[in-house]
Every structure is written in structure tokens, then in C-alpha cells.
Write a protein that holds these residues in place. Structure first.
Motif, short mmCIF file in Angstrom:
data_model
loop_
_atom_site.label_atom_id
_atom_site.label_comp_id
_atom_site.label_asym_id
_atom_site.label_seq_id
_atom_site.Cartn_x
_atom_site.Cartn_y
_atom_site.Cartn_z
N ALA A 132 -7.94 3.28 16.84
CA ALA A 132 -8.20 1.97 16.24
C ALA A 132 -8.45 2.10 14.74
N PHE A 133 -9.15 3.16 14.34
CA PHE A 133 -9.34 3.43 12.92
C PHE A 133 -8.01 3.62 12.22
N LYS A 134 -7.12 4.41 12.81
CA LYS A 134 -5.82 4.66 12.20
C LYS A 134 -5.03 3.36 12.04
N GLU A 135 -5.11 2.51 13.00
CA GLU A 135 -4.41 1.22 12.91
C GLU A 135 -4.99 0.35 11.79
N ALA A 136 -6.32 0.34 11.67
CA ALA A 136 -6.96 -0.45 10.62
C ALA A 136 -6.63 0.10 9.23
N PHE A 137 -6.60 1.40 9.12
CA PHE A 137 -6.25 2.04 7.84
C PHE A 137 -4.79 1.76 7.50
N LYS A 138 -3.94 1.84 8.50
CA LYS A 138 -2.52 1.55 8.29
C LYS A 138 -2.32 0.10 7.86
N GLN A 139 -3.08 -0.80 8.47
CA GLN A 139 -3.00 -2.21 8.10
C GLN A 139 -3.36 -2.41 6.64
N ALA A 140 -4.41 -1.74 6.19
CA ALA A 140 -4.81 -1.85 4.79
C ALA A 140 -3.74 -1.29 3.86
N ALA A 141 -3.11 -0.20 4.28
CA ALA A 141 -2.09 0.44 3.45
C ALA A 141 -0.80 -0.36 3.39
N THR A 142 -0.40 -0.92 4.50
CA THR A 142 0.88 -1.62 4.55
C THR A 142 0.80 -3.05 4.03
N THR A 143 -0.39 -3.62 4.01
CA THR A 143 -0.52 -5.00 3.53
C THR A 143 -0.98 -5.08 2.07
N ARG A 144 -1.22 -3.95 1.43
CA ARG A 144 -1.53 -3.96 0.00
C ARG A 144 -0.27 -4.37 -0.74
N PHE A 145 -0.29 -5.56 -1.32
CA PHE A 145 0.90 -6.09 -1.98
C PHE A 145 1.22 -5.29 -3.23
#
Length: 235
Positions: A132-145
């Protein structure tokens, strides 16, 4: 609060930097592995260009931005918390130099897997599980415009949080939306991944987990924990 945010990263970076007492406060450190050492996850050409051109330019321009200022002899960690008072050129280039110096050490040819001990326990308690941490970190990385960085940080109260910053900003800066001690980061500027992954930033983030240097991340976490216990929180 400023002392709390700085101590962990400052001590860990010092360990990987030149320890001579007469060394310049801000230096360009050798890459801790060969350009091809992170293959196949991060390709050699990207590493060469990223380190020797992009990062080197941030370092060179940092020195230029410092010329004629009252900051001679100060470390990056001493300057970053007051960067909002300084010219944009210094903010961009010093941020770029600091972020990349941290980033190289957060990767290793022997990286990957999972953290252990107190860090893993804290991740599981905060995010529910390591996945779940990896998914949240990935979300932050991929949604940084556009361009920027994603971060895992330790807050002053000892809690973990994930955030992202634009351009070359980082959570140590006084202008950061949320401030904390960074213990893990990923560069999501296109020059960090485009030769291999093109526009597939998510694939690059997935590959990143194979090279994360968890022992180094753990060192940053443990130092942040120690600093938080010995530094009184400001009301």
C-alpha cells in the motif's frame, strides 16, 4: 523545527561526502557506482547524461549563484530552510544539486527488496502494508504534474508522510507545502527516465523499487527518529 528537519539528512550526506576538514562546504561527489550498474532498471546512457550533464550543471550553477553572497562556507542544509529569501536561481540550482546528491545514494546495484526492522514496522503502521505504501508513493510520483520529485519523509512528530514537490524543490525548504526530513525520493523529471521508458513514468517508478538502497534509507530514518527524540518540538 529547522534543526529537527536538517540533522538527519545532514549527517547521512556527510557520511557519503568528503570528510576532510578543509573541504568546500558544497562539492560534486562521485557517482557511487558505474553508469551501467543499475541496468536493466535504469539504463547506462540515462545515468551518464543525468549525472554528468544535468546534475553537474546544477552544481556549477549553484556555485555561480553563491558568488558575492553571504553564504560562503555554508552547507546546503544550512541554506535550504531559508531559500525562500534567496534568488530563484539559487533555489532551483541548489535544490537540484541537493536532490540529486540524495537520489544517487538512495539507489544501489544491490538494492531492491523491502526494508526491515523499525522502518518496515512504521511503514506498515502508517500505510497499512508495504504494498500500500508503494502504491501511495507511486501515486505521488505519477501525478506530479510536469517535473518534480516524490518523497517519503519523517515529520517533526515522528510520523511518516508522502509528498511531492515541483521542479527542484524539496521538503527541507521553507517554501515547501509540507516540511519534513526526506528519507526516500524519486526524480520524475523526464530526463531521469525518457530514453528507456519514454512517456511511461509509471513503468519507471515500478522499476525504481528494484534499485532502492534500503540500508541507506534506513540510516536516514533512524537518524531522523533519533533527532526527533532529542529536539524539543516547537509549539
Amino acid at each position: 523545527m529547522r534543526t529537527t528537519l536538517l540533522s538527519a539528512v545532514a549527517l547521512a550526506l556527510t557520511a557519503c561526502c568528503n570528510a576532510q576538514t578543509n573541504a568546500p562546504a558544497i562539492t560534486f561527489q562521485p557517482l557511487p557506482y558505474a553508469y551501467d550498474a543499475l541496468e536493466p532498471h535504469i539504463d547506462a546512457k540515462t545515468m551518464e547524461i543525468h549525472y554528468s550533464r544535468h546534475h553537474k550543471a546544477y552544481f556549477t550553477n549553484t556555485l555561480k549563484a553563491l558568488e558575492g553572497t553571504d553564504l560562503a562556507g555554508k552547507t546546503m542544509e544550512a541554506i535550504l530552510p531559508e531559500i525562500g529569501k534567496r534568488p530563484t536561481a539559487l533555489r532551483n540550482n541548489l535544490g537540484g544539486h541537493f536532490n540529486h546528491t540524495l537520489f544517487w545514494n538512495m539507489m544501489s546495484p544491490k538494492g531492491g527488496g523491502t526494508p526491515t526492522g523499525a522502518l518496515l514496522e512504521k511503514i506498515n503502521a502508517t500505510f497499512g502494508s508495504f504494498d500500500a505504501f508503494k502504491e501511495a508513493f507511486k501515486q505521488a510520483a505519477t501525478t506530479r504534474f510536469g517535473s518534480g520529485w516524490a518523497w517519503l519523509c519523517v515529520a517533526q512528530d515522528g510520523s511518516l508522510f508522502i509528498t511531492s514537490t515541483a521542479n527542484q524543490d524539496n521538503p527541507l525548504m521553507d517554501i515547501a507545502e509540507k516540511r519534513g526530513t526526506p528519507i526516500l525520493t524519486i526524480d520524475v523529471w523526464e530526463h531521469a527516465y525518457y530514453l528507456k521508458y519514454q512517456n511511461l513514468r509509471a513503468s519507471y517508478v515500478d522499476a525504481f523499487w528494484n534499485v532502492v538502497n534500503w540500508p541507506y534509507v534506513t540510516t536516514l530514518f533512524e537518524q531522523a527518529e533519533k533527532t526527533n527524540k532529542t529536539t524539543p518540538q516547537q509549539k
